[in-house]
Design a protein around this motif. Structure first.
Motif, PDB file in Angstrom:
ATOM      1  N   GLU A 169       2.955   5.722  -3.035  1.00 33.64           N
ATOM      2  CA  GLU A 169       3.964   6.738  -3.195  1.00 33.64           C
ATOM      3  C   GLU A 169       4.008   6.788  -4.861  1.00 33.64           C
ATOM      4  O   GLU A 169       4.401   7.910  -5.604  1.00 33.64           O
ATOM      5  CB  GLU A 169       5.559   6.044  -2.691  1.00 33.64           C
ATOM      6  N   ASP A 170       3.936   5.594  -5.450  1.00 30.93           N
ATOM      7  CA  ASP A 170       3.892   5.797  -7.150  1.00 30.93           C
ATOM      8  C   ASP A 170       2.813   6.553  -7.704  1.00 30.93           C
ATOM      9  O   ASP A 170       2.941   7.378  -8.433  1.00 30.93           O
ATOM     10  CB  ASP A 170       3.880   4.300  -7.676  1.00 30.93           C
ATOM     11  N   ALA A 171       1.607   6.386  -7.028  1.00 32.44           N
ATOM     12  CA  ALA A 171       0.573   7.035  -7.593  1.00 32.44           C
ATOM     13  C   ALA A 171       0.624   8.666  -7.153  1.00 32.44           C
ATOM     14  O   ALA A 171       0.389   9.568  -8.194  1.00 32.44           O
ATOM     15  CB  ALA A 171      -0.873   6.779  -6.833  1.00 32.44           C
ATOM     16  N   LEU A 191      -5.131   6.907   1.628  1.00 29.97           N
ATOM     17  CA  LEU A 191      -4.507   8.117   0.997  1.00 29.97           C
ATOM     18  C   LEU A 191      -4.462   7.731  -0.545  1.00 29.97           C
ATOM     19  O   LEU A 191      -4.979   8.520  -1.592  1.00 29.97           O
ATOM     20  CB  LEU A 191      -3.255   8.430   1.400  1.00 29.97           C
ATOM     21  N   ARG A 192      -4.549   6.492  -0.778  1.00 30.81           N
ATOM     22  CA  ARG A 192      -4.132   6.063  -2.221  1.00 30.81           C
ATOM     23  C   ARG A 192      -5.633   6.174  -2.982  1.00 30.81           C
ATOM     24  O   ARG A 192      -5.854   6.548  -4.097  1.00 30.81           O
ATOM     25  CB  ARG A 192      -3.914   4.613  -2.292  1.00 30.81           C
ATOM     26  N   ARG A 193      -6.554   5.692  -2.138  1.00 30.86           N
ATOM     27  CA  ARG A 193      -8.008   5.538  -2.620  1.00 30.86           C
ATOM     28  C   ARG A 193      -8.501   7.168  -2.595  1.00 30.86           C
ATOM     29  O   ARG A 193      -9.337   7.409  -3.611  1.00 30.86           O
ATOM     30  CB  ARG A 193      -9.042   4.690  -1.770  1.00 30.86           C
ATOM     31  N   LYS A 194      -8.441   7.803  -1.613  1.00 25.90           N
ATOM     32  CA  LYS A 194      -8.721   9.267  -1.554  1.00 25.90           C
ATOM     33  C   LYS A 194      -7.923  10.100  -2.750  1.00 25.90           C
ATOM     34  O   LYS A 194      -8.677  11.141  -3.173  1.00 25.90           O
ATOM     35  CB  LYS A 194      -8.417   9.832  -0.392  1.00 25.90           C
ATOM     36  N   SER A 228       1.016  -1.224  -0.054  1.00 22.56           N
ATOM     37  CA  SER A 228       0.133  -0.110  -0.010  1.00 22.56           C
ATOM     38  C   SER A 228       0.845   1.333   0.201  1.00 22.56           C
ATOM     39  O   SER A 228       0.611   2.103  -0.607  1.00 22.56           O
ATOM     40  CB  SER A 228      -0.893   0.186   1.006  1.00 22.56           C
ATOM     41  N   VAL A 229       1.969   1.228   0.632  1.00 19.12           N
ATOM     42  CA  VAL A 229       2.882   2.480   0.661  1.00 19.12           C
ATOM     43  C   VAL A 229       3.481   2.685  -0.633  1.00 19.12           C
ATOM     44  O   VAL A 229       3.621   3.726  -1.123  1.00 19.12           O
ATOM     45  CB  VAL A 229       3.961   2.254   1.842  1.00 19.12           C
TER      46      VAL A 229
END
Length: 371
Positions: A42-44, A240-243, A37-38
């Motif tokens: 980070e990539d996104a 955060l990735r989803r948001k 997930s991190v």
């Protein structure tokens, strides 16, 4: 119906299924620290900002502090910034042993007055740290010209400017590195603490990855000190990735609220937010100004409307920074703002009914004060 300065419960109810799924995804992944997930976040986040590297960290203060360390800033160096900011900006500079050097702000935008930067540069200056305050960017064209002339790196403080742009360039992509906070109130907020520093410089990125993980390059082997335990949490990263996919929607909602405030308060005598040419404001805060600020805030409580002051004490006037040697009157625009600015409720789930209550209450309070 009381109106809070900030709230997340309505947003949580709307996004609850996805948020709980994010938690379940992490708990079922088999890796709870610096896992998939991190990495995916980070990539996104790096791609969103058109930079090569994102290093997830535990909070926005360390995003600045480790960003400075990764750029080689340390004991005895000087970092030029502003005192019209949240204290963590300056705490981070102090943490690495550097000296914060302040310039005043523009009375229109409340942002760093770049025209003052050159006059405070010395042989000890090692970094320029602009704060993109309240949701819009410092004049980065002018600041980059200064940086090039004096061969100084720029670390952008983007804690309040997720998604803001200047002449098409996104905040965080205009310096050598940029620090972000994901504190829950932010435009892109976690459900707890979180931060990140982004950069396209591979050396800065490598230093940051070492710094956040005890100084290690490989597990159990410390290659250099100092090192810290400053990792972004897996659960927060997945949230955060989803948001991040919903960030444009959050910003659109904030801009719509700002437009309604501007229309409803245009003829009140309040000084409303000024958007600098070329800036695309994301309205992290809706900051207004009035000489009777304290009376207004007190009167608004009787209407069930809570307001906030950002910020009531300029950093250079705080006892914790008395060692810097600044005196009252040294930054006149900053000090005047501290006596007059305050912010209205601003968050994506703020309803039109609540917005109208804020507007109508303000108009009545100002009428009652004869202002």
């Amino acid at each position: 119906m009381a109106v809070s300065v900030w709230g997340y419960l309505d947003e949580y109810r709307e996004e609850r299924a996805d948020l709980l799924d994010a938690v379940d995804t992490v708990f079922g992944s088999g890796q709870l620290v610096l896992g998939r997930s991190v990495t995916k976040f980070e990539d996104a986040f790096a791609e969103h900002h058109q930079v090569r590297h994102c290093i997830g960290l535990d909070n926005g203060t360390n995003a600045i502090a480790l960003g400075l360390r990764a750029m080689g800033v340390g004991e005895g160096d000087e970092v030029i910034t502003v005192a019209n900011t949240a204290a963590p900006t300056v705490v981070a500079i102090d943490t690495v042993g550097a000296k914060p050097v302040f310039v005043d702000v523009s009375p229109d935008t409340y942002l760093m007055d770049v025209s003052q930067v050159s006059r405070v540069i010395t042989e000890r200056t090692k970094c320029l740290l602009p704060v993109h305050l309240y949701g819009q960017c410092v004049d980065m064209t002018a600041l980059r010209n200064v940086a090039v002339r004096y061969e100084l790196p720029i670390l952008e403080d983007c804690a309040q400017s997720h998604g803001a742009r200047q002449y098409g360039e996104i905040a965080g992509s205009m310096g050598n590195a940029a620090a972000f906070s994901f504190y829950p109130t932010k435009v892109l907020g976690a459900y707890g603490d979180g931060g990140a520093t982004i950069t396209s410089d591979p050396t800065i990125a490598a230093n940051l990855r070492r710094l956040r993980y005890y100084g290690m390059h490989e597990r159990y082997y410390v290659v250099a000190t100092p090192g810290f335990n400053s990792r972004l949490d897996e659960v927060q990263a997945e949230i955060l990735r989803r948001k991040l996919a919903r960030l444009d929607g959050y910003i659109a909602r904030r801009r719509a609220i700002a437009q309604r405030y501007a229309a409803g308060l245009a003829d009140t005598g309040l000084v409303l937010p000024y958007v600098e040419a070329g800036n695309e404001h994301v309205h992290y805060l809706y900051v207004i100004r009035h000489v009777a600020r304290d009376e207004i805030i007190g009167a608004m409580r009787s209407y069930g409307v809570n307001l906030n002051i950002s910020y009531p004490w300029p950093v250079h006037t705080m006892t914790g920074f008395a060692h810097l040697g600044y005196r009252e009157g040294s930054l006149p625009a900053t000090e005047e703002l501290a006596n007059e600015v305050f912010s209205l409720p601003m968050y994506p789930s703020l309803s039109e009914r609540e917005q109208d209550k804020v507007i109508n209450a303000l108009r009545e309070v100002l009428l009652g004060l004869g202002r």
